[in-house]
Design a protein around this motif. Structure first.
Motif, PDB file in Angstrom:
ATOM      1  N   LEU A 114     -35.545 -39.728  61.136  1.00 41.01           N
ATOM      2  CA  LEU A 114     -34.173 -39.395  60.162  1.00 41.01           C
ATOM      3  C   LEU A 114     -34.637 -38.029  59.438  1.00 41.01           C
ATOM      4  O   LEU A 114     -33.778 -37.233  58.947  1.00 41.01           O
ATOM      5  N   GLU A 115     -36.053 -37.770  58.990  1.00 36.43           N
ATOM      6  CA  GLU A 115     -36.392 -36.519  58.135  1.00 36.43           C
ATOM      7  C   GLU A 115     -35.382 -36.473  57.110  1.00 36.43           C
ATOM      8  O   GLU A 115     -34.819 -35.400  56.866  1.00 36.43           O
ATOM      9  N   PRO A 116     -35.370 -37.366  55.976  1.00 40.53           N
ATOM     10  CA  PRO A 116     -34.365 -37.395  55.144  1.00 40.53           C
ATOM     11  C   PRO A 116     -34.807 -36.680  53.890  1.00 40.53           C
ATOM     12  O   PRO A 116     -35.020 -36.859  52.653  1.00 40.53           O
ATOM     13  N   TYR A 117     -35.090 -35.251  54.062  1.00 40.27           N
ATOM     14  CA  TYR A 117     -35.695 -34.423  53.137  1.00 40.27           C
ATOM     15  C   TYR A 117     -34.824 -33.273  52.849  1.00 40.27           C
ATOM     16  O   TYR A 117     -34.013 -32.910  53.629  1.00 40.27           O
ATOM     17  N   GLU A 118     -35.216 -32.509  51.719  1.00 39.80           N
ATOM     18  CA  GLU A 118     -34.339 -31.503  51.188  1.00 39.80           C
ATOM     19  C   GLU A 118     -32.951 -31.675  51.369  1.00 39.80           C
ATOM     20  O   GLU A 118     -32.327 -32.499  50.712  1.00 39.80           O
ATOM     21  N   GLU A 119     -32.259 -30.906  52.221  1.00 36.88           N
ATOM     22  CA  GLU A 119     -30.765 -30.838  52.336  1.00 36.88           C
ATOM     23  C   GLU A 119     -30.264 -32.156  53.215  1.00 36.88           C
ATOM     24  O   GLU A 119     -28.934 -32.452  53.151  1.00 36.88           O
ATOM     25  N   LYS A 120     -31.179 -32.877  53.640  1.00 31.10           N
ATOM     26  CA  LYS A 120     -30.465 -34.095  54.842  1.00 31.10           C
ATOM     27  C   LYS A 120     -30.774 -35.221  53.687  1.00 31.10           C
ATOM     28  O   LYS A 120     -30.347 -36.440  54.142  1.00 31.10           O
ATOM     29  N   GLY A 121     -31.655 -35.236  52.712  1.00 31.19           N
ATOM     30  CA  GLY A 121     -31.890 -36.475  51.904  1.00 31.19           C
ATOM     31  C   GLY A 121     -32.595 -36.289  50.473  1.00 31.19           C
ATOM     32  O   GLY A 121     -32.886 -35.190  50.102  1.00 31.19           O
ATOM     33  N   TYR A 122     -32.942 -37.443  50.201  1.00 32.71           N
ATOM     34  CA  TYR A 122     -33.551 -37.695  48.808  1.00 32.71           C
ATOM     35  C   TYR A 122     -34.816 -37.936  48.817  1.00 32.71           C
ATOM     36  O   TYR A 122     -35.523 -37.892  47.830  1.00 32.71           O
ATOM     37  N   ASN A 123     -35.395 -38.251  49.906  1.00 31.87           N
ATOM     38  CA  ASN A 123     -37.001 -38.647  49.958  1.00 31.87           C
ATOM     39  C   ASN A 123     -37.740 -37.113  49.867  1.00 31.87           C
ATOM     40  O   ASN A 123     -37.362 -36.345  49.802  1.00 31.87           O
ATOM     41  N   LYS A 124     -38.668 -37.502  49.356  1.00 37.27           N
ATOM     42  CA  LYS A 124     -39.826 -36.363  49.170  1.00 37.27           C
ATOM     43  C   LYS A 124     -40.998 -36.411  50.353  1.00 37.27           C
ATOM     44  O   LYS A 124     -41.442 -37.524  50.521  1.00 37.27           O
ATOM     45  N   ARG A 125     -41.181 -35.240  50.457  1.00 36.06           N
ATOM     46  CA  ARG A 125     -42.495 -35.450  51.582  1.00 36.06           C
ATOM     47  C   ARG A 125     -43.928 -35.745  50.826  1.00 36.06           C
ATOM     48  O   ARG A 125     -44.095 -35.333  49.876  1.00 36.06           O
ATOM     49  N   LYS A 126     -44.493 -36.387  51.709  1.00 35.21           N
ATOM     50  CA  LYS A 126     -45.889 -36.670  51.330  1.00 35.21           C
ATOM     51  C   LYS A 126     -46.730 -35.279  51.675  1.00 35.21           C
ATOM     52  O   LYS A 126     -46.521 -35.063  52.513  1.00 35.21           O
ATOM     53  N   ARG A 127     -47.619 -35.371  50.617  1.00 34.14           N
ATOM     54  CA  ARG A 127     -48.741 -34.020  51.088  1.00 34.14           C
ATOM     55  C   ARG A 127     -49.686 -34.680  51.648  1.00 34.14           C
ATOM     56  O   ARG A 127     -50.197 -35.438  51.677  1.00 34.14           O
TER      57      ARG A 127
END
Length: 127
Positions: A114-127
């Motif tokens: 789903l890639e729920p990051y940035e404009e698509k979502g509220y999750n933060k990417r793991k580094r």
């Protein structure tokens, strides 16, 4: 009224009852952004969101900005995937650890999908 022994038995039975586990999303129906997470108790997470909506409070930090902008009523809880119980009862910490590992693996798969990051979502990417 329940006596002390009956209360203890009820508590033990509750602890040993399998709870629905898996991956869920909280979706903002106004902008379709999602927050994806895993839980060892899906019903508990659903209840948490409903309680937050009823009390007009937010304990989901990831959603705070849009919660303030749109209000809690625009957020819906949706189960993405469930883990089926292997046994009727969970007896020990090893069982819980095994289920937790499954939940975490499922979560990683759904985050990739789903890639729920940035404009698509509220999750933060793991580094």
């Amino acid at each position: 009224m329940l006596d002390k022994q009956q209360k203890k038995e009820l508590a033990t039975n509750y602890k040993q009852t399998f709870r629905a586990m898996g991956v869920y999303q909280i979706r903002n129906t106004q902008n379709n952004k999602i927050f994806v997470n895993g839980s060892m108790d899906l019903d508990g997470m659903r209840n948490r969101l409903e309680f937050c909506k009823q009390m007009n409070t937010n304990t989901f930090n990831e959603l705070q900005k849009d919660w303030t902008t749109f209000g809690g009523q625009v957020f819906v809880f949706e189960v993405l995937d469930r883990i089926e119980p292997r046994d009727e009862i969970m007896l020990d910490a090893a069982d819980l650890k095994s289920y937790r590992t499954e939940v975490d693996a499922l979560l990683e798969l759904w985050l990739e999908k789903l890639e729920p990051y940035e404009e698509k979502g509220y999750n933060k990417r793991k580094r």
